[in-house]
Structures are given as C-alpha cells and as structure tokens.
Design an enzyme around this catalytic site. Structure first.
Site, PDB file in Angstrom:
ATOM      1  N   SER A 146      53.253  60.922 203.517  1.00 49.03           N
ATOM      2  CA  SER A 146      51.914  61.364 203.075  1.00 49.03           C
ATOM      3  C   SER A 146      50.917  60.247 203.366  1.00 49.03           C
ATOM      4  CB  SER A 146      51.952  61.614 201.564  1.00 49.03           C
ATOM      5  OG  SER A 146      50.665  61.722 201.017  1.00 49.03           O
ATOM      6  N   TYR A 159      53.425  59.846 192.631  1.00 47.03           N
ATOM      7  CA  TYR A 159      53.498  60.435 193.981  1.00 47.03           C
ATOM      8  C   TYR A 159      53.298  59.352 195.034  1.00 47.03           C
ATOM      9  CZ  TYR A 159      52.317  63.808 197.738  1.00 47.03           C
ATOM     10  OH  TYR A 159      52.284  64.538 198.910  1.00 47.03           O
TER      11      TYR A 159
HETATM   12  P1  NDP Z   1      54.133  73.462 198.239  1.00 45.37           P
HETATM   13  O1  NDP Z   1      53.993  73.257 196.764  1.00 45.37           O
HETATM   14  O2  NDP Z   1      53.201  74.402 198.913  1.00 45.37           O
HETATM   15  O3  NDP Z   1      55.644  73.924 198.579  1.00 45.37           O
HETATM   16  C1  NDP Z   1      56.691  73.175 198.045  1.00 45.37           C
HETATM   17  C2  NDP Z   1      58.014  73.708 198.544  1.00 45.37           C
HETATM   18  O4  NDP Z   1      59.041  72.865 198.002  1.00 45.37           O
HETATM   19  C3  NDP Z   1      58.313  75.102 198.078  1.00 45.37           C
HETATM   20  O5  NDP Z   1      59.096  75.771 199.050  1.00 45.37           O
HETATM   21  C4  NDP Z   1      59.131  74.872 196.812  1.00 45.37           C
HETATM   22  O6  NDP Z   1      59.962  75.980 196.562  1.00 45.37           O
HETATM   23  C5  NDP Z   1      59.926  73.631 197.203  1.00 45.37           C
HETATM   24  N1  NDP Z   1      60.372  72.814 196.091  1.00 45.37           N
HETATM   25  C6  NDP Z   1      59.634  72.221 195.114  1.00 45.37           C
HETATM   26  N2  NDP Z   1      60.431  71.542 194.273  1.00 45.37           N
HETATM   27  C7  NDP Z   1      61.701  71.722 194.727  1.00 45.37           C
HETATM   28  C8  NDP Z   1      62.969  71.282 194.282  1.00 45.37           C
HETATM   29  N3  NDP Z   1      63.107  70.532 193.186  1.00 45.37           N
HETATM   30  N4  NDP Z   1      64.070  71.660 194.994  1.00 45.37           N
HETATM   31  C9  NDP Z   1      63.970  72.432 196.095  1.00 45.37           C
HETATM   32  N5  NDP Z   1      62.785  72.881 196.564  1.00 45.37           N
HETATM   33  C10 NDP Z   1      61.672  72.519 195.888  1.00 45.37           C
HETATM   34  O7  NDP Z   1      54.051  72.017 198.861  1.00 45.37           O
HETATM   35  P2  NDP Z   1      53.541  71.554 200.309  1.00 45.37           P
HETATM   36  O8  NDP Z   1      54.050  72.484 201.321  1.00 45.37           O
HETATM   37  O9  NDP Z   1      52.100  71.272 200.235  1.00 45.37           O
HETATM   38  O10 NDP Z   1      54.273  70.143 200.433  1.00 45.37           O
HETATM   39  C11 NDP Z   1      55.497  69.979 201.128  1.00 45.37           C
HETATM   40  C12 NDP Z   1      55.759  68.487 201.305  1.00 45.37           C
HETATM   41  O11 NDP Z   1      54.684  67.901 202.042  1.00 45.37           O
HETATM   42  C13 NDP Z   1      55.856  67.702 199.999  1.00 45.37           C
HETATM   43  O12 NDP Z   1      56.808  66.674 200.133  1.00 45.37           O
HETATM   44  C14 NDP Z   1      54.467  67.114 199.871  1.00 45.37           C
HETATM   45  O13 NDP Z   1      54.461  65.957 199.079  1.00 45.37           O
HETATM   46  C15 NDP Z   1      54.167  66.802 201.324  1.00 45.37           C
HETATM   47  N6  NDP Z   1      52.764  66.639 201.625  1.00 45.37           N
HETATM   48  C16 NDP Z   1      51.873  67.665 201.439  1.00 45.37           C
HETATM   49  C17 NDP Z   1      50.556  67.498 201.786  1.00 45.37           C
HETATM   50  C18 NDP Z   1      49.543  68.579 201.655  1.00 45.37           C
HETATM   51  O14 NDP Z   1      48.373  68.310 201.934  1.00 45.37           O
HETATM   52  N7  NDP Z   1      49.919  69.807 201.267  1.00 45.37           N
HETATM   53  C19 NDP Z   1      50.065  66.224 202.314  1.00 45.37           C
HETATM   54  C20 NDP Z   1      51.079  65.208 202.474  1.00 45.37           C
HETATM   55  C21 NDP Z   1      52.376  65.434 202.138  1.00 45.37           C
HETATM   56  P3  NDP Z   1      60.183  76.553 195.046  1.00 45.37           P
HETATM   57  O15 NDP Z   1      58.874  76.516 194.344  1.00 45.37           O
HETATM   58  O16 NDP Z   1      60.711  77.917 195.218  1.00 45.37           O
HETATM   59  O17 NDP Z   1      61.177  75.613 194.486  1.00 45.37           O
END
Ligand code: NDP
Length: 255
Positions: A146, A159
């Site tokens: 990130s 985070y």
């Molecule tokens: P979202 O919240 O949109 O999606 C998160 C995904 O992770 C979902 O599929 C969720 O599925 C899954 N998830 C969450 N917790 C768990 C867990 N404990 N075990 C298994 N699956 C899990 O997040 P983003 O797509 O925005 O983010 C994805 C990654 O990218 C993260 O690591 C985030 O920190 C990183 N990131 C995002 C940015 C952004 O601008 N969006 C910027 C920089 C980094 P479910 O809810 O069904 O468990």
C-alpha cells in the site's frame, strides 16, 4: 513471441480475498492470462457466487473459503489442495482490512486484528505455499502492500505498520527463497475504488484533498492492477525479486 513471457497457461493461482475488490480484479486478470484460479474469502456464499461468475465467463475456477487469520484453516486448505493434486504456482496475499481510529483510541485487540489480517496472514499462507514451491523449484508470491508501506496518515496506524511489514516480509521471502526459484514481490496500490474506501469516496473533504495531492487527478480502478499482477506472476519477472511496485497514479512521486 514476446507476449508468451506473460502467458499463465498451466499455472494455478490462489488469490486471498478475491471474492470482491482488488483481489477479484487481480484474479480475473490472471485468469485472462491463462491461470486456473482459486478464489478465497471468509464469506462462503460470496466465494461461491464469485466462482460461479468466473466459471460462467469461461475461466477454470475453484473456491476455497477460509479466514486468513485462522492458521488451522489455512493448513487444512493446503492439505486439501495436496489431496486434490492442486499445486499453487502463484500466491497473491491480498486479503486485508482497514480500521480507522485515532491512535490513542485503538484497542490492543483491534491492533492485533489488523496486523494478523494484513501481515501475519501473508507469512502463514506464504510459508505453506513456499513449503510446496521449494521442492518444485518455482513459484511466484505477490503480496499486496500500500502507499501506507511508505507513508503515514492519521487514524490508520496498525494498517500502516502492517503494510510496512509487508514490504520487508516480501524482501525476506525473496532472499530466503530466491535460490529455490521463487520470486516474491509486492504491489502497492494507490487510492483505488473498492468497498474498503467507500467512506473516503463519499467524503467531499477527502476527495478535495486527494485531487489536490495526486498527480493523475483521479482514483484508481481495480483493473489497473492487472498489468503489474500478470508481470509479477509470469516468466516476464523471473529475475525480479523483493521489489514493491507502486501502482498509484504518481502519488508517491509527488511532494
Ligand atoms: P475489500 O474490502 O474491497 O475486499 C477485501 C477482500 O478480502 C474481500 O474479498 C474479503 O472477503 C476478503 N477478506 C477480508 N478479510 C478476510 C479474512 N480474514 N480472510 C479471508 N478473506 C478476507 O478490500 P480491497 O479490495 O480494497 O483491498 C484488498 C487489498 O488491497 C487489502 O490488502 C488492502 O489493504 C489492499 N489495498 C487496498 C487499497 C485500496 O485503495 N482499496 C489501496 C492499497 C492497498 P470477505 O468479506 O468475504 O471475507
């Protein structure tokens, strides 16, 4: 042919947190490059729906719903892959959560939850994947970092600590496993349009700040991570190791 460098046919990719958001976009991109997919998330129904949609689009896809903070479930999932003859060639450690609170108000329990979901999970799943990649002498690990791997902002201290950890965990994986034919790299997305950022997307103040700060003058789309993901998952990056590639609209380049 130059493009065959990026071909993922015959490879299997496990993308954690790929039922929606960035993980989903990365998974779709890897599938379009030829990879067979394993979709993950905690919510069984959401994983099932994503698998159905990917299959309907013609992609070879399986689901593996488990919580990335549950070590026993992770070990069981990998044992299940072994039994089914599924070899993970590409691991994308993408699952993550955000919690926003002033640092003095963070409970230790919330701190640990963010660290375990965003950092410890990448170690545990990376370890299980690498144990199997090492004897095969090849594997690709992509950790999702990130902007917070480099910079801080008020209210997201755990985070920021976790994502900085991801950057150096990626280097540790690279130096320990490079001689076994494994490449471990990270992608650092900028501000992308996903559920995680809905509160920021909805805030006029935040948008005004972001547009004044970001050279591209716009949010990123999840599919804009696909190029970096295919590069790091493919033979095109076979001598790239331990790097974090930022896909951030120029944010980290700007004063
Ligand atoms: P979202 O919240 O949109 O999606 C998160 C995904 O992770 C979902 O599929 C969720 O599925 C899954 N998830 C969450 N917790 C768990 C867990 N404990 N075990 C298994 N699956 C899990 O997040 P983003 O797509 O925005 O983010 C994805 C990654 O990218 C993260 O690591 C985030 O920190 C990183 N990131 C995002 C940015 C952004 O601008 N969006 C910027 C920089 C980094 P479910 O809810 O069904 O468990």
């Amino acid at each position: 042919m130059t493009l065959s460098l990026f071909d993922l046919k015959g490879r299997t990719a496990l993308v954690t947190g790929s039922s929606r958001g960035l993980g989903r976009a990365i998974a779709e991109g890897l599938a379009k490059a030829g990879a067979r997919l394993i979709i993950n998330g905690t919510d069984q129904a959401r994983v099932k729906a994503a698998v159905g949609e990917m299959r309907a689009a013609g992609f070879a896809t399986e689901g593996a719903a488990f919580d990335v903070t549950d070590e026993a479930a992770i070990v069981a999932a990998f044992e299940g892959f072994d039994k089914a003859g599924i070899e993970i060639d590409i691991l994308v450690n993408n699952a993550g959560i955000q919690m926003r609170k002033p640092l003095v108000e963070f409970s230790s329990a919330d701190w640990r939850k963010v660290i375990e979901t965003n950092l410890t999970s990448a170690f545990v799943i990376g370890r299980e994947a690498a144990k199997r990649m090492i004897p095969r002498k090849r594997g690709k690990i992509i950790n999702i970092a990130s902007l917070a791997s480099e910079l801080a902002r008020p209210t997201i201290a755990p985070y920021t600590a976790a994502k900085a950890g991801i950057k150096n965990l990626t280097k540790s994986m690279a130096v320990e496993w490079a001689a076994s034919g494994i490449q471990a790299n990270a992608i650092g997305p900028g501000y992308m349009l996903t559920d995680m950022n809905q509160a920021l997307v909805d805030s006029a103040d935040f948008n005004a700040w972001l547009m004044s700060r970001i050279p591209s003058k716009r949010w990123g789309r999840p599919d804009e991570l696909v190029g970096a993901a295919i590069f790091l998952a493919s033979a095109a990056s076979d001598y790239v190791n331990g790097q974090t590639i930022y896909v951030d609209g120029g944010m980290l380049a700007a004063m």
